[in-house]
Write a protein that holds these residues in place. Structure first.
Motif, PDB file in Angstrom:
ATOM      1  N   ASN A  70       2.519  17.164   7.018  1.00  0.00           N
ATOM      2  CA  ASN A  70       1.621  17.486   8.135  1.00  0.00           C
ATOM      3  C   ASN A  70       0.198  17.769   7.715  1.00  0.00           C
ATOM      4  O   ASN A  70      -0.683  17.902   8.559  1.00  0.00           O
ATOM      5  CB  ASN A  70       2.158  18.711   8.890  1.00  0.00           C
ATOM      6  N   ASP A  71      -0.038  17.890   6.408  1.00  0.00           N
ATOM      7  CA  ASP A  71      -1.369  18.331   5.992  1.00  0.00           C
ATOM      8  C   ASP A  71      -2.041  17.432   4.970  1.00  0.00           C
ATOM      9  O   ASP A  71      -2.987  17.837   4.311  1.00  0.00           O
ATOM     10  CB  ASP A  71      -1.306  19.767   5.461  1.00  0.00           C
ATOM     11  N   GLU A  72      -1.582  16.181   4.848  1.00  0.00           N
ATOM     12  CA  GLU A  72      -2.224  15.228   3.950  1.00  0.00           C
ATOM     13  C   GLU A  72      -2.279  13.854   4.616  1.00  0.00           C
ATOM     14  O   GLU A  72      -1.292  13.396   5.173  1.00  0.00           O
ATOM     15  CB  GLU A  72      -1.456  15.094   2.627  1.00  0.00           C
ATOM     16  N   ALA A  73      -3.443  13.217   4.522  1.00  0.00           N
ATOM     17  CA  ALA A  73      -3.612  11.853   5.026  1.00  0.00           C
ATOM     18  C   ALA A  73      -4.429  11.063   4.013  1.00  0.00           C
ATOM     19  O   ALA A  73      -5.331  11.612   3.368  1.00  0.00           O
ATOM     20  CB  ALA A  73      -4.306  11.862   6.378  1.00  0.00           C
ATOM     21  N   TYR A  74      -4.107   9.790   3.883  1.00  0.00           N
ATOM     22  CA  TYR A  74      -4.727   8.942   2.865  1.00  0.00           C
ATOM     23  C   TYR A  74      -5.067   7.562   3.427  1.00  0.00           C
ATOM     24  O   TYR A  74      -4.331   7.023   4.245  1.00  0.00           O
ATOM     25  CB  TYR A  74      -3.765   8.726   1.684  1.00  0.00           C
ATOM     26  N   LEU A  75      -6.158   7.009   2.941  1.00  0.00           N
ATOM     27  CA  LEU A  75      -6.457   5.593   3.112  1.00  0.00           C
ATOM     28  C   LEU A  75      -6.110   4.916   1.799  1.00  0.00           C
ATOM     29  O   LEU A  75      -6.457   5.429   0.728  1.00  0.00           O
ATOM     30  CB  LEU A  75      -7.939   5.359   3.407  1.00  0.00           C
ATOM     31  N   ALA A 121      -4.068   4.530   8.163  1.00  0.00           N
ATOM     32  CA  ALA A 121      -3.905   5.549   7.127  1.00  0.00           C
ATOM     33  C   ALA A 121      -2.418   5.855   6.962  1.00  0.00           C
ATOM     34  O   ALA A 121      -1.579   5.388   7.735  1.00  0.00           O
ATOM     35  CB  ALA A 121      -4.661   6.815   7.517  1.00  0.00           C
ATOM     36  N   PHE A 122      -2.114   6.652   5.957  1.00  0.00           N
ATOM     37  CA  PHE A 122      -0.757   7.136   5.732  1.00  0.00           C
ATOM     38  C   PHE A 122      -0.770   8.659   5.757  1.00  0.00           C
ATOM     39  O   PHE A 122      -1.708   9.285   5.257  1.00  0.00           O
ATOM     40  CB  PHE A 122      -0.220   6.683   4.363  1.00  0.00           C
ATOM     41  N   PHE A 123       0.282   9.229   6.319  1.00  0.00           N
ATOM     42  CA  PHE A 123       0.449  10.677   6.335  1.00  0.00           C
ATOM     43  C   PHE A 123       1.558  11.063   5.368  1.00  0.00           C
ATOM     44  O   PHE A 123       2.603  10.420   5.324  1.00  0.00           O
ATOM     45  CB  PHE A 123       0.822  11.170   7.740  1.00  0.00           C
ATOM     46  N   LYS A 131       0.833  -1.201   0.000  1.00  0.00           N
ATOM     47  CA  LYS A 131       0.000   0.000   0.000  1.00  0.00           C
ATOM     48  C   LYS A 131       0.872   1.257   0.000  1.00  0.00           C
ATOM     49  O   LYS A 131       0.580   2.230  -0.694  1.00  0.00           O
ATOM     50  CB  LYS A 131      -0.936   0.001   1.206  1.00  0.00           C
ATOM     51  N   ARG A 132       1.931   1.238   0.782  1.00  0.00           N
ATOM     52  CA  ARG A 132       2.871   2.369   0.824  1.00  0.00           C
ATOM     53  C   ARG A 132       3.488   2.590  -0.554  1.00  0.00           C
ATOM     54  O   ARG A 132       3.595   3.722  -1.018  1.00  0.00           O
ATOM     55  CB  ARG A 132       3.963   2.118   1.853  1.00  0.00           C
ATOM     56  N   GLN A 133       3.846   1.504  -1.229  1.00  0.00           N
ATOM     57  CA  GLN A 133       4.414   1.609  -2.582  1.00  0.00           C
ATOM     58  C   GLN A 133       3.403   2.235  -3.545  1.00  0.00           C
ATOM     59  O   GLN A 133       3.760   3.099  -4.347  1.00  0.00           O
ATOM     60  CB  GLN A 133       4.818   0.221  -3.109  1.00  0.00           C
ATOM     61  N   GLN A 180       4.329   8.258   6.345  1.00  0.00           N
ATOM     62  CA  GLN A 180       4.274   7.713   7.701  1.00  0.00           C
ATOM     63  C   GLN A 180       2.957   6.980   7.912  1.00  0.00           C
ATOM     64  O   GLN A 180       1.900   7.474   7.530  1.00  0.00           O
ATOM     65  CB  GLN A 180       4.390   8.844   8.733  1.00  0.00           C
ATOM     66  N   GLU A 181       3.041   5.826   8.524  1.00  0.00           N
ATOM     67  CA  GLU A 181       1.850   5.032   8.807  1.00  0.00           C
ATOM     68  C   GLU A 181       1.221   5.501  10.117  1.00  0.00           C
ATOM     69  O   GLU A 181       1.929   5.798  11.084  1.00  0.00           O
ATOM     70  CB  GLU A 181       2.258   3.560   8.920  1.00  0.00           C
ATOM     71  N   SER A 182      -0.093   5.569  10.151  1.00  0.00           N
ATOM     72  CA  SER A 182      -0.784   5.986  11.377  1.00  0.00           C
ATOM     73  C   SER A 182      -0.649   4.907  12.442  1.00  0.00           C
ATOM     74  O   SER A 182      -0.495   3.732  12.143  1.00  0.00           O
ATOM     75  CB  SER A 182      -2.261   6.263  11.093  1.00  0.00           C
ATOM     76  N   LYS A 183      -0.735   5.334  13.681  1.00  0.00           N
ATOM     77  CA  LYS A 183      -0.680   4.384  14.792  1.00  0.00           C
ATOM     78  C   LYS A 183      -2.070   3.799  15.065  1.00  0.00           C
ATOM     79  O   LYS A 183      -2.205   2.661  15.438  1.00  0.00           O
ATOM     80  CB  LYS A 183      -0.133   5.065  16.035  1.00  0.00           C
TER      81      LYS A 183
END
Length: 151
Positions: free
Chosen positions: A44-49, A39-41, A12-14, A28-31
């Motif tokens: 500081n201002d973007e997050a994705y599933l 999710a991934f960050f 998914k990160r790839q 960065q992977e969410s905790k």
């Protein structure tokens, strides 16, 4: 101590890195979890599933019950052509109050048509992207994964 990375999260990160045209290391992977998934960050201002097709459907089904207050306000404002947005409430109500309202709406839904009926109907109309991509209501595909921008 060596950390073991989940192979599916690595893939998914790839996919997200390729979609954003960035190096994997900047993601960065969410905790915690959102709708049952990490999710991934990006900065500081973007997050994705980043989800498979079946994961995206499960996440959207979960999102329906978590966003009842939002769905109801959007529907009400659209029905009466009111120039306001559900997000306007966020600055005026506490999170605890919004959660209480959402729980009350869940009770109403469970005691009428039922949550499963609402979930099925919403997803049958193609609302998965609206439920998962808060930022732009877009469903993007990269390397077999569905990518949703949260913010």
């Amino acid at each position: 101590m060596q950390t073991i990375q989940d192979p599916s999260m690595f893939q998914k990160r790839q996919a997200l890195a390729a979609f954003l045209h960035v190096d994997q290391e900047v993601l960065q992977e969410s905790k915690g979890n959102l709708y049952g998934f990490r999710a991934f960050f990006h900065g500081n201002d973007e997050a994705y599933l980043v989800l498979t097709d079946s994961e995206a459907t499960r996440a959207a089904e979960h999102a329906v019950s978590e966003k009842l207050w939002l769905i109801c306000l959007e529907t009400l404002f659209a029905y009466f052509d009111i120039d306001a947005y559900p997000s306007d409430v966020l600055g005026k109500m506490k999170t605890k109050e919004i959660r209480r309202v959402n729980e009350e709406l869940k009770t109403l839904i469970y005691n009428t048509a039922g949550m499963d009926t609402l979930r099925q109907k919403m997803l049958s109309f193609g609302n998965r992207k609206n439920l998962l991509a808060d930022y732009d209501q877009a469903e993007n595909i990269q390397d077999g994964y569905f990518i949703y921008r949260l913010y």
